[in-house]
Scaffold this active site. Sequence first.
Site, PDB file in Angstrom:
ATOM      1  N   GLU A 280       0.801  -1.467  -0.046  1.00 24.99           N
ATOM      2  CA  GLU A 280      -0.295   0.123  -0.049  1.00 24.99           C
ATOM      3  C   GLU A 280       0.343   1.404   0.070  1.00 24.99           C
ATOM      4  OE1 GLU A 280      -2.599  -0.733   2.786  1.00 24.99           O
ATOM      5  OE2 GLU A 280      -4.479  -1.459   1.838  1.00 24.99           O
ATOM      6  N   ASP A 353      -8.511  -9.126   4.163  1.00 19.21           N
ATOM      7  CA  ASP A 353      -7.990  -7.543   4.714  1.00 19.21           C
ATOM      8  C   ASP A 353      -9.248  -7.595   5.562  1.00 19.21           C
ATOM      9  OD1 ASP A 353      -7.155  -4.806   6.291  1.00 19.21           O
ATOM     10  OD2 ASP A 353      -7.410  -3.697   4.609  1.00 19.21           O
ATOM     11  N   GLU A 381     -12.969  -1.485  12.183  1.00 19.60           N
ATOM     12  CA  GLU A 381     -13.029  -1.679  11.237  1.00 19.60           C
ATOM     13  C   GLU A 381     -13.776  -1.556  10.473  1.00 19.60           C
ATOM     14  OE1 GLU A 381      -9.428  -1.637   8.918  1.00 19.60           O
ATOM     15  OE2 GLU A 381     -10.563  -0.680   7.035  1.00 19.60           O
TER      16      GLU A 381
END
Length: 685
Positions: A280, A353, A381
Amino acid sequence: MKKLFTIVLLCLSALTVQAEDGHSLWLRYKGGNHATVCTNQKKPSPTLVIAQKELSKNWQGDEKIILVQGEGNGKESFTLQRTDEGIQASSATDKGLLYAAYTLLRMQETGEIDQLTTTSITETPSNDIRILNHWDNPNGTVERGYAGSSLWKWDEITPTLKAGKEVKWKNAELKQRITDYARANASIGINATVLNNVNAKPLMLSSDMIGKTASIADILRPYGIKVYLAVNFGSPHGIGDLDTADPLNPEVVKWWQKKVAEIYTLIPDFGGFLVKANSEGEPGPMDYNRTHVDGANMLADALHPHGGIVMWRSFVYASDGGDRANQAYTEFKRFDGQFRNNVIIQIKNGPIDFQPREPISPLFFGLEKTRTMPEFQITQEYTGHSIHTCFLAPMWKEFFGFQSMCSTPKAYGQKLLAGVANIGDDINWCGNDLAQANWYAFGRLAWNEELSSEQIAREFLAQTFTNDPKFVEPITELLLHSRETVVSYMMPLGLHHIFAGGHHYGPEPWCAPKGWREDWLPRYYHRADNEGIGFDRTHNGSKNTEQYPEPLRSLYDNINTCPENLLLWFHHASWNHLMSNGLTLWHNLCGKYEEGAQQAEKFVEVWKQVKPYIDSERYESMLWRLQRQARDAWWWHDACILYFQQFSQLPIPSCITPMQFKLDDLMKVKLPIDNYRAPKPDMLP
Ligand code: GCU
């Protein structure tokens, strides 16, 4: 008259439940009987002193407690036993005795203490390193944090300039907060912490920040907690004066050796580095045509003389690398056996993820000659931030279950378990009072993987709220159902990553802003079309199933044996595919959204019924969250059913609650991304 009124008021308030802000977590001891706590140590260490003080302050029994250091195997194991003289706790180390002390207090609070008899209880941790990963930035923001700003107020920390020389903290309140943090972690067996974000700033390795890290380490040490740092691989030219970070360049190697030596001068028991490289956008060895092995081993060699380790993350994927679920395995499998022994590959529990449900990452099985460690995400998240209640112990137990389905787990030195923290500077630490249960569960499971989710939930609730079964029974049930409920109203049947772009709070299966990488778009994952829905990862598709050993490989590859809760993870199934209940996939998909939303609504009712048993502060603060969660569940329900119906072209089954929202309206919802807060309710539909 006034006096009488005051007395009446005082008597009344004595009858009501105590006001609470959630700061005390599960450590709400009511004060003890000043029990006699003896030890065989003439000069008890600071750790042993903490154990003694906790017991003498909080033990309510009147028997003597004897802490015996130097007996037993295993550094942190301990044994508890009732003897004629009193309760005896023994351990090889002071750390073991600290854990014994907190265990005794937990048993007292939950009522389990009656089980302690002359037959001894011995506990040995399942994992040697039980480590929190904070995703905190030096500027005080927290990546994917929903409970305020970072605990570490770097600007207010006085740096340590000389090892062993205690600094005077300018901000005494901050010092107390960090001490409270250390105590809470020690009480559940967490013994390590990475202070900063994996997207690490080179600044973290400046001499000033190392000095400040040493000051934090000094507070955590007596509680048995070692400090680690996440490092930016580009640091040699980020803060150093080199123009490269090539791991094979001798100047770079020297730079790291010097930096590591500087750290150990101030923090002799420093744990090591956590590294997110070439992922990323973060720098890494591949920027110099080197490999993960080159990068990780270079750092490992710098740390080795001091006893430090490298936790090197496998979370890597490229937009052109094929199925994202395959990439970590493809990238790391070829290096199996080439990493130094003080390198541990840190692997997220699932291959994508931290989704509400993922299968285990096949890399855990693929790396047979390399040390690996799982990474869980405690911060929510992808499970509703600090608004939704989602007790994660069942998810982590599911992971351990997957792990044991294949005969791999091999012992390579110490065992480690990491969890991305859900802690911020909010007074109650986690934003949501019930989300404290996830911090608690991570610690307890890292200590003992055999504990059941139910036992953890009960322990947590009894200590954090009340022992009253009228509260503990229904809320244990609520917690135990919460994760499956979240899966049902967000991404049932193996769907994944259909969140709103960026902040990941609400549904946005349609999200496709111009210029975004395809593998960041929900359609990449759900693959809905007129035929069906789901990602074909079988031998006919991306071949992801081939990365698994048997029996998982065949189990997942065959649509008829694939567990239905992972169906759309592994298969592109037709809308009319018949499921085990005899109904079509479309019917089941709608049914799951319905089930999830109905269940979320029930949680509100359950919560309302426990009002008399707890304080009004935490009651109210959870009530609006659960109400918001229920509304969000209907939002997910309508958004996903209406969106996918465009592909299935099938009628919505009559048993489904009529839609409250219009798809067009939902597609206009845009929430701002806030780096350290859950979205405000008035922003939501
Ligand atoms: C997720 C998360 C990022 C984080 C990344 C990681 O993608 O959204 O904020 O940096 O995981 O684990 O490195």
